[in-house]
Design a protein around this motif. Structure first.
Motif, PDB file in Angstrom:
ATOM      1  N   VAL A 399       0.855  -1.187   0.000  1.00 34.79           N
ATOM      2  CA  VAL A 399       0.000   0.000   0.000  1.00 34.79           C
ATOM      3  C   VAL A 399       0.891   1.238   0.000  1.00 34.79           C
ATOM      4  O   VAL A 399       1.819   1.354   0.807  1.00 34.79           O
ATOM      5  CB  VAL A 399      -0.954   0.007   1.211  1.00 34.79           C
ATOM      6  CG1 VAL A 399      -1.588   1.385   1.376  1.00 34.79           C
ATOM      7  CG2 VAL A 399      -2.045  -1.036   1.039  1.00 34.79           C
ATOM      8  N   ASP A 400       0.598   2.152  -0.904  1.00 31.91           N
ATOM      9  CA  ASP A 400       1.399   3.359  -1.100  1.00 31.91           C
ATOM     10  C   ASP A 400       0.716   4.544  -0.421  1.00 31.91           C
ATOM     11  O   ASP A 400      -0.431   4.889  -0.730  1.00 31.91           O
ATOM     12  CB  ASP A 400       1.542   3.606  -2.612  1.00 31.91           C
ATOM     13  CG  ASP A 400       2.334   4.860  -2.931  1.00 31.91           C
ATOM     14  OD1 ASP A 400       2.881   5.477  -1.997  1.00 31.91           O
ATOM     15  OD2 ASP A 400       2.399   5.224  -4.125  1.00 31.91           O
ATOM     16  N   LEU A 401       1.443   5.177   0.514  1.00 31.61           N
ATOM     17  CA  LEU A 401       0.981   6.382   1.188  1.00 31.61           C
ATOM     18  C   LEU A 401       1.769   7.578   0.667  1.00 31.61           C
ATOM     19  O   LEU A 401       2.970   7.470   0.441  1.00 31.61           O
ATOM     20  CB  LEU A 401       1.205   6.275   2.700  1.00 31.61           C
ATOM     21  CG  LEU A 401       0.878   4.959   3.390  1.00 31.61           C
ATOM     22  CD1 LEU A 401       1.281   5.037   4.853  1.00 31.61           C
ATOM     23  CD2 LEU A 401      -0.597   4.649   3.265  1.00 31.61           C
ATOM     24  N   HIS A 402       1.099   8.711   0.505  1.00 32.40           N
ATOM     25  CA  HIS A 402       1.789   9.928   0.080  1.00 32.40           C
ATOM     26  C   HIS A 402       1.735  10.943   1.216  1.00 32.40           C
ATOM     27  O   HIS A 402       0.651  11.339   1.658  1.00 32.40           O
ATOM     28  CB  HIS A 402       1.149  10.491  -1.192  1.00 32.40           C
ATOM     29  CG  HIS A 402       1.353   9.608  -2.378  1.00 32.40           C
ATOM     30  ND1 HIS A 402       0.850   9.873  -3.625  1.00 32.40           N
ATOM     31  CD2 HIS A 402       2.039   8.438  -2.511  1.00 32.40           C
ATOM     32  CE1 HIS A 402       1.213   8.918  -4.474  1.00 32.40           C
ATOM     33  NE2 HIS A 402       1.926   8.032  -3.809  1.00 32.40           N
ATOM     34  N   TYR A 403       2.915  11.339   1.679  1.00 33.41           N
ATOM     35  CA  TYR A 403       3.024  12.193   2.855  1.00 33.41           C
ATOM     36  C   TYR A 403       3.641  13.541   2.470  1.00 33.41           C
ATOM     37  O   TYR A 403       4.830  13.619   2.147  1.00 33.41           O
ATOM     38  CB  TYR A 403       3.912  11.532   3.910  1.00 33.41           C
ATOM     39  CG  TYR A 403       3.264  10.426   4.698  1.00 33.41           C
ATOM     40  CD1 TYR A 403       1.887  10.391   4.922  1.00 33.41           C
ATOM     41  CD2 TYR A 403       4.039   9.418   5.266  1.00 33.41           C
ATOM     42  CE1 TYR A 403       1.313   9.381   5.663  1.00 33.41           C
ATOM     43  CE2 TYR A 403       3.468   8.400   6.023  1.00 33.41           C
ATOM     44  CZ  TYR A 403       2.098   8.390   6.211  1.00 33.41           C
ATOM     45  OH  TYR A 403       1.530   7.400   6.964  1.00 33.41           O
ATOM     46  N   TYR A 404       2.829  14.583   2.504  1.00 32.24           N
ATOM     47  CA  TYR A 404       3.315  15.938   2.275  1.00 32.24           C
ATOM     48  C   TYR A 404       2.852  16.839   3.422  1.00 32.24           C
ATOM     49  O   TYR A 404       1.675  16.799   3.794  1.00 32.24           O
ATOM     50  CB  TYR A 404       2.763  16.502   0.963  1.00 32.24           C
ATOM     51  CG  TYR A 404       3.270  15.827  -0.290  1.00 32.24           C
ATOM     52  CD1 TYR A 404       4.526  16.126  -0.795  1.00 32.24           C
ATOM     53  CD2 TYR A 404       2.482  14.912  -0.985  1.00 32.24           C
ATOM     54  CE1 TYR A 404       4.993  15.521  -1.956  1.00 32.24           C
ATOM     55  CE2 TYR A 404       2.936  14.300  -2.142  1.00 32.24           C
ATOM     56  CZ  TYR A 404       4.194  14.611  -2.624  1.00 32.24           C
ATOM     57  OH  TYR A 404       4.654  14.012  -3.767  1.00 32.24           O
ATOM     58  N   ASN A 405       3.747  17.651   3.943  1.00 30.98           N
ATOM     59  CA  ASN A 405       3.344  18.693   4.896  1.00 30.98           C
ATOM     60  C   ASN A 405       2.967  19.950   4.124  1.00 30.98           C
ATOM     61  O   ASN A 405       3.439  21.051   4.379  1.00 30.98           O
ATOM     62  CB  ASN A 405       4.473  18.979   5.889  1.00 30.98           C
ATOM     63  CG  ASN A 405       4.569  17.920   6.977  1.00 30.98           C
ATOM     64  OD1 ASN A 405       4.235  16.758   6.763  1.00 30.98           O
ATOM     65  ND2 ASN A 405       5.030  18.315   8.139  1.00 30.98           N
ATOM     66  N   LEU A 406       2.096  19.753   3.168  1.00 32.33           N
ATOM     67  CA  LEU A 406       1.656  20.778   2.225  1.00 32.33           C
ATOM     68  C   LEU A 406       0.232  20.452   1.792  1.00 32.33           C
ATOM     69  O   LEU A 406      -0.315  19.404   2.159  1.00 32.33           O
ATOM     70  CB  LEU A 406       2.564  20.800   0.988  1.00 32.33           C
ATOM     71  CG  LEU A 406       4.036  21.147   1.190  1.00 32.33           C
ATOM     72  CD1 LEU A 406       4.879  20.579   0.045  1.00 32.33           C
ATOM     73  CD2 LEU A 406       4.223  22.664   1.242  1.00 32.33           C
ATOM     74  N   PHE A 407      -0.368  21.358   1.001  1.00 33.27           N
ATOM     75  CA  PHE A 407      -1.665  21.120   0.354  1.00 33.27           C
ATOM     76  C   PHE A 407      -2.830  21.013   1.340  1.00 33.27           C
ATOM     77  O   PHE A 407      -3.890  20.516   0.995  1.00 33.27           O
ATOM     78  CB  PHE A 407      -1.628  19.851  -0.519  1.00 33.27           C
ATOM     79  CG  PHE A 407      -0.439  19.760  -1.410  1.00 33.27           C
ATOM     80  CD1 PHE A 407      -0.089  20.809  -2.246  1.00 33.27           C
ATOM     81  CD2 PHE A 407       0.359  18.629  -1.413  1.00 33.27           C
ATOM     82  CE1 PHE A 407       1.022  20.729  -3.061  1.00 33.27           C
ATOM     83  CE2 PHE A 407       1.478  18.540  -2.227  1.00 33.27           C
ATOM     84  CZ  PHE A 407       1.808  19.594  -3.052  1.00 33.27           C
ATOM     85  N   ASP A 408      -2.623  21.445   2.561  1.00 30.02           N
ATOM     86  CA  ASP A 408      -3.667  21.404   3.571  1.00 30.02           C
ATOM     87  C   ASP A 408      -3.474  22.621   4.473  1.00 30.02           C
ATOM     88  O   ASP A 408      -2.349  22.914   4.891  1.00 30.02           O
ATOM     89  CB  ASP A 408      -3.575  20.110   4.386  1.00 30.02           C
ATOM     90  CG  ASP A 408      -4.776  19.900   5.294  1.00 30.02           C
ATOM     91  OD1 ASP A 408      -5.100  20.824   6.058  1.00 30.02           O
ATOM     92  OD2 ASP A 408      -5.375  18.811   5.258  1.00 30.02           O
ATOM     93  N   ARG A 409      -4.558  23.315   4.762  1.00 32.58           N
ATOM     94  CA  ARG A 409      -4.451  24.525   5.573  1.00 32.58           C
ATOM     95  C   ARG A 409      -3.852  24.255   6.954  1.00 32.58           C
ATOM     96  O   ARG A 409      -3.326  25.170   7.588  1.00 32.58           O
ATOM     97  CB  ARG A 409      -5.840  25.158   5.726  1.00 32.58           C
ATOM     98  CG  ARG A 409      -6.373  25.763   4.424  1.00 32.58           C
ATOM     99  CD  ARG A 409      -7.726  26.409   4.629  1.00 32.58           C
ATOM    100  NE  ARG A 409      -8.242  26.984   3.387  1.00 32.58           N
ATOM    101  CZ  ARG A 409      -9.430  27.574   3.278  1.00 32.58           C
ATOM    102  NH1 ARG A 409     -10.220  27.651   4.342  1.00 32.58           N
ATOM    103  NH2 ARG A 409      -9.818  28.070   2.129  1.00 32.58           N
TER     104      ARG A 409
END
Length: 531
Positions: A399-409
């Motif tokens: 299962v592939d998770l994408h983790y960004y501390n971006l794109f969310d207020r």
């Protein structure tokens, strides 16, 4: 004495079990137990923000397919609005532009366009003297308009006959302005504001036209990623590349319009280069027909998500998976195939996605019993545990998770320390929970050493990168950085490592570090057990 010996033996065996149970060994990798990968984004699937110069030669290049525009009458000082978002009349009576006042362009040529409403209908006008409505379900000649544009984004809109559209005093649009309007304040002149755009494969190919786009993409594919890049990755301890591809690669010699062939040859080269440097390849189906998320990296035409609405689209996607599996299954550089990148949780239900994943898994297994089959979690409000509960496949699944501390207020106002704390508190606990779950391995398939912290120092970026590596190294399958090369420097893996913003510490593998930690914990447990 016998009791003491038994305690020692039990404690020693417990410690050995803890050390040996650290990490999962990914089959087929050379030298490392888990994937350390870099994405080759922006290469075989275009994303304009990665390399904006690709679009520099397109005439009227800020008005490509999917560009969102708002139109304001200069005489009425009101915005054109598709009532109810489409399917009804068009008025010129809104003071503030919102969804109903925003139209998506379909580009016919550099000066000829169709306008799509929020609900999917098209602006239409039957002929001279008629009013404009938003009632057409698909575009043809009556839905096609010619645009004249001046330097300050004032526009005129006319029919093929040459008659101009004007805003009447009754707040409607009518095709009855005759003669040539000037650019002063007259009812046939509108102010155009661009509020959104897409720059993907569809926009590039349709913007340039086939022949010019073919030349641009051939040059890009031959130069953006080369064998030297694989040498660089190898020297920095990277053992895998994740390669985004589009669904049209399955018909590479004659792809459907407007897509351009040639990506298959580049993918073949990547496999050869990877084999030469003992690097593995994950093929990632990044763009599906109809678009699975509406973003430019899914090759969306206008931001609409249609993949889930058509059995034909899903069938074409599975055909692409079969083509890729049959072509590369026996290649020694293949590590896995990712069936679909970032399906939208808001649009693609599990009732659609899980059967697709199961079918895709079976297709890959028809050609290989060892290739990993990777299922990307839905983006948006979706829990990755939903894929663990779906029982998609039993052999070598991820299962592939994408983790960004971006794109969310949520991340907008976080300090550097708060970003780091979030990685430890939220991301680490989720990875630990998924590692412990009975099911697929865990893959952080996209992450980046970038955030919304303004004026971050070199030390700040180093700390942020270090904590991400510490946490993502624990994922049972591994991680993959987004992306190798990018106009935005901190997204650029090569720039970040060369300039010491991202410190990989290649000589200190995560398994060794974790083993040492567990050994110390084990020794502490023994000491407490014996005392």
């Amino acid at each position: 004495m016998e009791l003491l010996f038994s305690k020692w033996v039990c404690a020693f065996l417990l410690c050995c079990w803890l050390i040996c149970s650290v990490g999962h060994s990914v089959e087929g990798l050379h030298g490392n137990s888990r994937v350390k990968a870099v994405n080759l984004g922006g290469w075989l699937v275009i994303e304009g923000w990665i390399k904006p110069s690709l679009f520099d030669g397109i005439p009227n290049g800020d008005m490509l397919d999917g560009t969102q525009v708002q139109l304001k009458s200069v005489t009425l000082q009101k915005y054109i609005s598709a009532q109810n978002g489409g399917g009804m009349n068009v008025s010129v009576d809104r003071d503030n532009p919102l969804e109903w006042e925003t139209f998506k362009l379909w580009r016919v040529s550099e000066s000829v366009f169709q306008f799509r409403t929020a609900q999917g209908q098209f602006l239409t006008c039957s002929g001279d003297g008629d009013s404009v409505t938003a009632t057409a379900e698909s575009p043809s000649e009556s839905e096609t308009f010619y645009l004249e544009r001046n330097f300050n984004n004032r526009v005129h809109i006319k029919l093929k006959s040459g008659t101009y559209i004007q805003a009447s005093n009754d707040n409607v649009l009518t095709a009855d302005f005759r003669g040539k309007p000037g650019w002063d304040d007259n009812p046939a002149t509108f102010e155009m504001t661009i509020v959104g755009k897409l720059q993907g494969d569809y926009q590039l190919a349709n913007g340039y036209g086939h022949d010019k786009a073919k030349d641009v993409l051939k040059k890009h594919r031959n130069s953006f990623i080369t064998v030297d890049d694989f040498n660089f990755l190898y020297r920095h301890g990277i053992n895998t590349v994740r390669i985004p591809v589009g669904w049209w690669i399955a018909s590479d010699s004659n792809p459907p319009a407007p897509f351009i062939g040639g990506s298959l040859e580049a993918l073949d080269n990547a496999f050869l280069w990877a084999q030469a440097y003992n690097i593995k390849c994950i093929i990632d189906l990044h763009a599906a027909p109809g678009s699975q998320n509406g973003m430019e990296h899914s090759a969306s035409k206008d931001g609409t998500v249609n993949w889930h609405t058509s059995p034909e689209y899903i069938s074409q996607t599975l055909d692409a998976i079969e083509f890729l599996a049959s072509r590369y299954a026996l290649h020694p550089a293949l590590l896995g195939i990712e069936l679909l990148n970032e399906p939208s949780a808001a649009d693609v239900s599990l009732d659609i996605l899980v059967p697709f994943y199961k079918h895709g898994y079976q297709i890959v297994r028809k050609y290989s019993q060892t290739a990993y089959v990777i299922f990307c979690q839905r983006i948006g409000n979706a829990d990755p545990f939903e894929l663990y509960q779906a029982n998609i496949g039993s052999l070598n699944t991820v299962v592939d998770l994408h983790y960004y501390n971006l794109f969310d207020r949520y991340f907008d106002k976080l300090t550097s320390l708060e970003n780091i704390q979030f990685i430890y508190k939220s991301r680490q606990s989720q990875i630990q929970a998924l590692n412990s779950a009975n099911g697929p391995l865990v893959f952080v398939g996209e992450w980046v050493n970038e955030w919304n912290v303004t004026n971050g120092s070199l030390a700040d970026y180093q700390d942020f990168g270090r904590v991400q590596l510490d946490v993502y190294n624990a994922a049972s399958f591994g991680w993959s950085y987004w992306t190798l090369k990018c106009e935005k420097k901190h997204w650029d893996f090569e720039w970040s490592t060369r300039n010491n913003y991202l410190q990989l510490q290649p000589g200190n593998s995560p398994r060794k570090r974790i083993s040492r930690v567990i050994l110390l914990l084990g020794l502490a447990c023994i000491w407490n057990f014996l005392h």
